[in-house]
Design an enzyme around this catalytic site. Structure first.
Site, mmCIF file in Angstrom:
data_model
loop_
_atom_site.group_PDB
_atom_site.id
_atom_site.type_symbol
_atom_site.label_atom_id
_atom_site.label_comp_id
_atom_site.label_asym_id
_atom_site.label_seq_id
_atom_site.Cartn_x
_atom_site.Cartn_y
_atom_site.Cartn_z
ATOM 1 N N SER A 162 1.243 -1.036 -0.020
ATOM 2 C CA SER A 162 -0.079 -0.403 0.628
ATOM 3 C C SER A 162 1.221 1.396 0.010
ATOM 4 C CB SER A 162 -1.137 -0.134 1.402
ATOM 5 O OG SER A 162 -0.290 -0.071 2.648
ATOM 6 N N LYS B 97 -6.393 3.766 8.772
ATOM 7 C CA LYS B 97 -6.119 4.547 7.965
ATOM 8 C C LYS B 97 -6.191 5.833 8.104
ATOM 9 C CE LYS B 97 -3.561 1.095 5.149
ATOM 10 N NZ LYS B 97 -3.256 1.043 3.247
#
Length: 785
Positions: A686, A729
């Site tokens: 990511s 996140k």
């Protein structure tokens, strides 16, 4: 019977080397092997072999004496000739000797280096005629010896033939004594008797005593055999007594036990197949002796069959509103799980016979997976049982042991069903991702049948060996990660992810559940303690770092204990905890927030990462130095993250002309990418677009916007692929006051799972290609050469 004159004994030397022997007395005419290991004894042998091979053998009084002195030896022994000698590899010497005649020690000349003695021959008295009494005595000795042999004593046939042909009393006595297992004291006593007839009488007494001992031994063995026969006889008599009592109308305890078991089998309402097996085992028990070892095993097996809840089930609570209230009382949020339970109740309300679902709760530690199982059981009105699968390596823990093993028991599934007393409990299996495998089998494979709705209606435990219907059981498994769970097992379960809580959700749970529980456990009332919301949020952000709530509850418990001590010491006023005095209770913060970037910088981009304790931000740095175009990666990166960096660099190289990147900057410079907090392992794809933005910034000199964070996987063509952990996140970005977050376009659908206040405070920018990311993240749209 007359006897001729005795032949003269062979003439012996004046002195002979002495060999002390242990645990045996050597008689004349006796041939036997001896093992010699003592140094002095070996030297005595060497002295004898160097001359006429004659040596004097005498028994020592104490076996433990390694270096016997003259007083430790008997005075009477046997002169023997050494027939053979063999030296063994371990230093010992094996000799074969033959006894010649008796002799007694008159004087000991020396003791070192080997004993040397003067001996005197001992002659048996001369017998001119063997009397009838002596003849009878000799015959009696032979008969006694034959009786001993008949009781099993081993004696060679050749020796029996020799004894029959011997007509000398003294020689007969010596031969018999040498072949009996006599103690050293008894054998020495016989050796020292000079009169042959007296020697024979003493030996006859010993033989008679041995015959009596052997007769008694045979009698004991016979009695033992009769005892076994007696036990069998008692069994038949007991059976006859039972029949007689039955005719007389008297109560038979054994019959009563069988009758009680029959009634329990009927009352338990077993399936026909199981009842047939139970009655078959009961018939076996009826035919067995009550004290037989197998009888207790059969009785235990029948008890298990009877006590299993074959037809006992709890009625489901089909009031959806009441069930929803129960779930809301016990747990805040977790809407997906609650919705799934209410769906199950709705279907069950419409269709009575349905298979129980197999749910799998996956999430970080402390998010309430196990306690959620109890809450579900309470909402459904069912019994609740729980087992922990963590560390289980034996398949028998799931399926049980076969009844042939000593101490066999059913597996944990059947044990827990019996403990619940219901055939449709809520059954929770914790730590399904931590099952082990070794030589005792694979417990995960054994669970395949248990957790398959198509098979578990006839689950067979090795101990019960009859099918048990598990289709009504609601199985719930829990784990922290899905990767360690075998794919075949995962396929049978409906996975529900519990991602963790936001700070505001944690505040609400702390207020509603955690703080009241800890105040109650520590004996504190609401009048004694008050913790402000800001102080609770500070505990959440700077004293704990987790997706769940365990550490938060520990910190609240620590505050409660300190307040309890103050009250116990006499302080009566209410304690108010706020952000100013929180450090007095918990000390300095354990986790400080990442330092916010003050300005836009070249070669520094902000990425978002997922961890088991929640989301974090990563400041990815890139720098160029003169070199040969190589790439250096630091920061304890995993293989996947390193590959993402390589992919990002390849994309930057491929787009060099488009963005006017000087080729020398790529070929003649060494590029270094670093992710801070190097002691913490980092991995995953990511951070791909974050690394690409950092490289573009470092090579072009264009700074990256400080208030933009990003997450996404990059391909060699610049496409942005979706990632996981978006909720965590996003919360990390919110904690660090970041307003704009770049996300993959395919993750747009996941925004619906975020709390409304998060979606309002953060501007999520979905992108499909790396070109869009560069336009948004770089501070100047115009690329400088």
């Amino acid at each position: 019977m007359k006897k001729g004159p005795e032949k003269d004994l062979l003439s012996l030397p004046e002195t002979l080397p002495l060999l002390p022997v242990r645990d045996i007395v050597v008689f004349p005419y006796m041939v036997l092997p001896l093992f010699v290991s003592r140094e002095k004894s070996i030297k005595s042998l060497e002295e004898a072999l160097s001359k006429d091979r004659l040596i004097f053998l005498v028994a020592q009084k104490k076996l433990s004496e390694e270096d016997p002195s003259p007083k430790d030896l008997y005075r009477v022994g046997t002169v023997a000739v050494i027939m053979k000698m063999l030296k063994l590899p371990d230093g010992k010497v094996k000799i074969l000797v033959q006894g010649l005649s008796k002799a007694s020690i008159k004087e000991t000349f020396q003791t070192t280096p080997y004993p040397l003695v003067r001996v005197e021959n001992i002659k048996d008295p001369f017998i001119t005629e063997i009397t009838l009494e002596t003849e009878a005595l000799m015959r009696t000795v032979r008969e006694q010896l034959e009786r001993i042999v008949s009781y099993g004593k081993l004696l060679s046939p050749d020796m029996m033939f020799i004894l029959e042909s011997v007509d000398d009393p003294g020689r007969l006595a010596d031969l018999v004594a040498s072949n009996l297992e006599l103690t050293v004291e008894k054998a020495q006593e016989i050796l020292e008797i000079l009169d042959p007839v007296e020697r024979l009488k003493t030996l006859n007494e010993l033989l008679e005593k041995e015959v009596q001992v052997l007769t008694m031994q045979a009698k004991i063995q016979s009695q033992a055999k009769e005892e076994i026969t007696k036990t069998q006889k008692e069994y038949f008599l007991r059976e006859q007594m039972r029949a007689i009592r039955s005719e007389l109308g008297e109560v038979d305890e054994r019959a009563e036990e069988i009758k009680t078991l029959q009634q329990k089998i009927k009352k338990s309402k077993m399936p026909k197949e199981v009842e047939k097996e139970a009655r078959r085992e009961l018939e076996r028990l009826e035919q067995m002796h009550p004290d037989a070892a197998e009888a207790s095993m059969v009785r235990t097996y029948l008890d298990w069959l009877i006590e299993m809840p074959w037809s006992i089930s709890t009625t489901n609570n089909l009031d959806l509103h009441k069930a929803k209230n129960v779930l809301d009382e016990d747990h805040y949020d977790l809407e997906k799980v609650k919705e799934r339970i209410l769906e199950y109740l709705s279907v069950h309300k419409l269709k009575k016979k349905m298979k129980g679902p197999i749910l799998c709760f996956i999430g970080p530690p402390g998010v309430g997976k196990t306690s959620l199982g109890r809450s579900i059981a309470r909402a459904l009105g069912r019994k609740f049982v729980r087992i922990s699968l963590g560390g289980i390596r034996d398949e028998a823990e799931i399926r049980g042991h076969r009844r042939t093993y000593v101490g066999a028991l059913p597996g944990r599934i059947i044990q827990s069903i019996k403990q619940a007393g219901s055939n449709n409990p809520v059954f929770m299996m914790d730590e399904v991702d931590k099952i082990g495998i070794d030589f005792r089998g694979d417990p995960a494979s054994a669970l395949l049948e248990v957790l398959d709705p198509e098979q578990n209606n006839a689950f067979s435990d090795h101990y019960l060996n009859v099918p048990f219907d598990l289709s009504g059981v609601m199985f719930i498994t829990t784990g922290n990660l899905t990767d360690p769970i075998p794919s075949t097992l995962k396929d049978r379960m409906e996975v529900i992810n519990l991602p963790g809580y936001t700070d505001l959700e944690k505040l609400r749970i702390a207020r509603t559940f955690l703080l009241p529980r800890q105040m109650d456990e520590n004996g504190i009332s609401p009048k004694m303690l008050e913790i402000s919301d800001k102080a609770t949020l500070l505990i959440i952000s700077q004293y704990t770092q987790e997706a769940g709530l365990r550490n938060l509850e520990r910190e609240l418990a620590s505050i409660c204990r300190k307040v309890a001590r103050r009250i116990a010491e006499g302080k009566k006023e209410k304690t108010k905890v706020n952000t100013r005095n929180l450090h007095q209770f918990l000390g300095p913060p354990a986790y400080l927030p990442d330092e916010e970037q003050k300005r836009n910088e070249v070669g520094v981009a902000t990425g978002l990462a997922w961890t088991e304790t929640g989301g974090e931000i990563l400041h990815v740095e890139a720098s160029t130095t003169p070199g040969k175009g190589s790439l250096i990666l630091t920061g304890h990166l995993g293989d996947v993250m390193k590959e993402s960096a390589q992919a990002a660099l390849t994309y930057v190289r491929s787009k060099g002309k488009t963005y006017r990147i000087n080729p020398n900057a790529l070929n003649n410079k060494e590029i270094h990418i670093h992710v801070p907090a190097g002691a913490i392992p980092k991995d995953g794809p990511s951070a791909g677009i974050t690394m690409a933005v950092t490289l573009f910034s470092a090579l072009t000199g264009i700074p990256v916007k400080k208030d933009v964070a990003m997450t996404g996987e990059i391909t060699l063509r610049g496409s942005v692929l979706p990632v996981g952990g978006l909720k965590e996140k996003a919360l990390a970005a919110l904690r660090n006051k970041i307003k704009d977050v770049i996300i993959p376009y395919l993750n747009k659908k996941d925004l619906i799972d975020l709390p409304l206040y998060v979606r309002k405070k953060i501007n999520f920018i979905p992108v499909k290609h790396m070109d869009e990311v560069l336009r948004i993240a770089l501070s100047n749209k115009r690329v400088k050469s």
